[in-house]
Design an enzyme around this catalytic site. Structure first.
Site, PDB file in Angstrom:
ATOM      1  N   PHE A 133       1.011  -1.346   0.420  1.00  0.00           N
ATOM      2  CA  PHE A 133      -0.170   0.301  -0.308  1.00  0.00           C
ATOM      3  C   PHE A 133       0.921   0.896  -0.251  1.00  0.00           C
ATOM      4  O   PHE A 133       1.539   1.600   0.834  1.00  0.00           O
ATOM      5  CB  PHE A 133      -0.896  -0.463   1.483  1.00  0.00           C
ATOM      6  CG  PHE A 133      -2.035   1.165   1.355  1.00  0.00           C
ATOM      7  CD1 PHE A 133      -3.178   1.186   0.498  1.00  0.00           C
ATOM      8  CD2 PHE A 133      -1.827   2.652   2.147  1.00  0.00           C
ATOM      9  CE1 PHE A 133      -3.595   2.155   0.854  1.00  0.00           C
ATOM     10  CE2 PHE A 133      -2.540   3.173   1.644  1.00  0.00           C
ATOM     11  CZ  PHE A 133      -4.114   3.605   1.254  1.00  0.00           C
ATOM     12  N   ASP A 218       8.865   3.214   0.971  1.00  0.00           N
ATOM     13  CA  ASP A 218       8.388   3.646   1.893  1.00  0.00           C
ATOM     14  C   ASP A 218       7.900   3.406   3.681  1.00  0.00           C
ATOM     15  O   ASP A 218       7.209   2.079   3.555  1.00  0.00           O
ATOM     16  CB  ASP A 218       7.053   2.847   0.809  1.00  0.00           C
ATOM     17  CG  ASP A 218       5.702   3.583   1.742  1.00  0.00           C
ATOM     18  OD1 ASP A 218       5.585   4.219   2.668  1.00  0.00           O
ATOM     19  OD2 ASP A 218       5.030   3.429   1.172  1.00  0.00           O
ATOM     20  N   LYS A 247       2.940  10.233   8.439  1.00  0.00           N
ATOM     21  CA  LYS A 247       1.886  10.359   9.266  1.00  0.00           C
ATOM     22  C   LYS A 247       3.307  10.130  11.093  1.00  0.00           C
ATOM     23  O   LYS A 247       2.871  11.259  11.380  1.00  0.00           O
ATOM     24  CB  LYS A 247       2.130   7.921   9.378  1.00  0.00           C
ATOM     25  CG  LYS A 247       1.466   7.522   8.593  1.00  0.00           C
ATOM     26  CD  LYS A 247       0.601   6.242   8.573  1.00  0.00           C
ATOM     27  CE  LYS A 247      -0.411   6.163   7.619  1.00  0.00           C
ATOM     28  NZ  LYS A 247      -1.661   6.311   7.902  1.00  0.00           N
TER      29      LYS A 247
END
Length: 389
Positions: A133, A218, A247
């Site tokens: 993702f 990532d 995040k």
């Protein structure tokens, strides 16, 4: 009309209606509209690094917003420079930074950076992993290997070849001299907090180097101390060509970053990319407060306590525990994660039904030993309620 009904009337239906409305938070505790407290073991999806209303974060943001809150990218400001310098200090490698507002935007920047490299070198396709993702904008979604959220929005602008996560042989076969870049999570987050086999990330580095492809790490969820290191790739002794962050970096304020190492940091030319809000002074001030207050020693002690406690739980529903640091999943023997999430909420804990058979835990990095022990102690009864629910 209550808040849930007002939400449903006002918002597009892509989220459904969330099951709980939160009013405030302090430390690792949040309260709902009725004043009921919950221990927060999801932390805004690994975002609230310092928990809620941390004094250092409140002070930094309040001071900055009262000084100057926005400049756009037409002007520079000191907080963005300080933050970029701090990240480079922690990375300990020559690199350059681009600031965005979110993880998907950080991955969009990495995608465009890779495209520049690919077109300059005559390369034609990307490689990513099944169930990986990387975001929901079209560029990032192109690289996301989750058919349920991807397929309905194709066709996509570039060819992406997907390989099983953790299979170094499959990766080696997929990456040729025609490959632009490989996008990898050091641990797959949305797939269920799935770590790869030992040596996988190092093998990926060697494969990319041999073929001349870029390695993009990532670390939207895995960085900023979440796995016990500032950046998860550091535990593998690997330096990617491009790193993406978001995040936990802002501790609750929106910020993302794309870091290019070595020559990759110089691929963008003036005008190639931009963001009106990216790297704004308030988010940068928040990120600096996070980096100044995350205690890796505490994270590792807390992670050890949480892991040892959970691994000591014996219950027919609990198959095991996986993940890294303070970022893990309870793996279930039955696809009842939603029932576990609800049973935990009933018991005063917030967790996340990530996959049908996996429940994500990503508490604030300031979680205490007492709070960890309370979750571990409550878990058997939570699992029993979910089993009978």
């Amino acid at each position: 009309m209550n808040l849930y009904e007002r939400f449903e009337n006002a918002f597009m239906p892509n989220y459904g209606v969330p099951p709980l409305a939160l009013a405030r938070g302090e430390g690792t505790t949040v309260w709902d509209l009725d004043g009921r407290p919950y221990l927060d073991f999801i932390g805004g999806i690994a975002v609230d690094s310092l928990g809620h209303a941390h004094p250092a974060l409140v002070e930094a943001v309040s001071k900055q917003v009262a000084t100057i809150a926005h400049t756009s990218n037409l002007f520079l400001h000191e907080p963005e420079v300080l933050l970029a310098e701090k990240l480079l200090e922690l990375l300990k490698e020559p690199a350059k930074v681009f600031f965005a507002n979110s993880g998907t935007e950080a991955n969009e920047a990495a995608y465009k950076l890779s495209l520049k490299y690919g077109r300059a070198t005559g390369r034609s396709y990307f490689v990513a992993t099944e169930n990986g993702f990387h975001g929901r904008t079209i560029g990032a979604l192109s690289l996301t290997g989750k058919k349920a959220i991807r397929d309905q929005f194709g066709p996509f602008p570039v060819e992406v070849r997907f390989v099983p996560y953790g299979d170094a042989d499959a990766l080696a076969q997929a990456v040729t001299e025609e490959c632009v870049a490989v996008f990898l999570e050091p641990t797959q987050g949305e797939a269920g907090v799935v770590p790869p086999p030992d040596g996988y990330f190092k093998a990926a580095r060697e494969i990319c180097t041999s073929a001349g492809a870029l390695l993009v790490a990532d670390e939207i969820q895995s960085a900023i101390g979440r796995t016990g290191h500032w950046f998860a790739h550091q535990a593998d002794g690997v330096v990617p060509d491009i790193l993406t962050l978001a995040k936990g970096l802002g501790g609750g304020l929106p910020i993302g970053a794309c870091v290019g190492f070595g020559f990759a940091g110089t691929l963008f030319e003036k005008g190639d990319h931009g963001s009106t809000f990216g790297g704004n002074p308030v988010s940068c001030a928040a990120a600096l407060a996070v980096l100044d207050n995350v205690d890796l020693d505490h994270v590792n002690r807390a992670a050890e306590l949480l892991w040892s406690g959970l691994e000591g739980v014996r219950h027919p529903l609990l198959k095991g525990v996986r993940g890294r640091g303070l970022w893990l999943a309870l793996v279930l023997n039955e696809p009842v994660s939603v029932k576990v999430q609800q049973a935990a909420q009933n018991a005063g804990f917030l967790v996340n039904a990530l996959q049908p058979d996996a429940v994500r835990l990503a508490p604030p990095l300031v979680v205490t030993a007492e709070e960890i022990r309370s979750l571990v102690a409550a878990l058997p009864s939570i699992l029993t309620e979910a089993s009978h629910g």
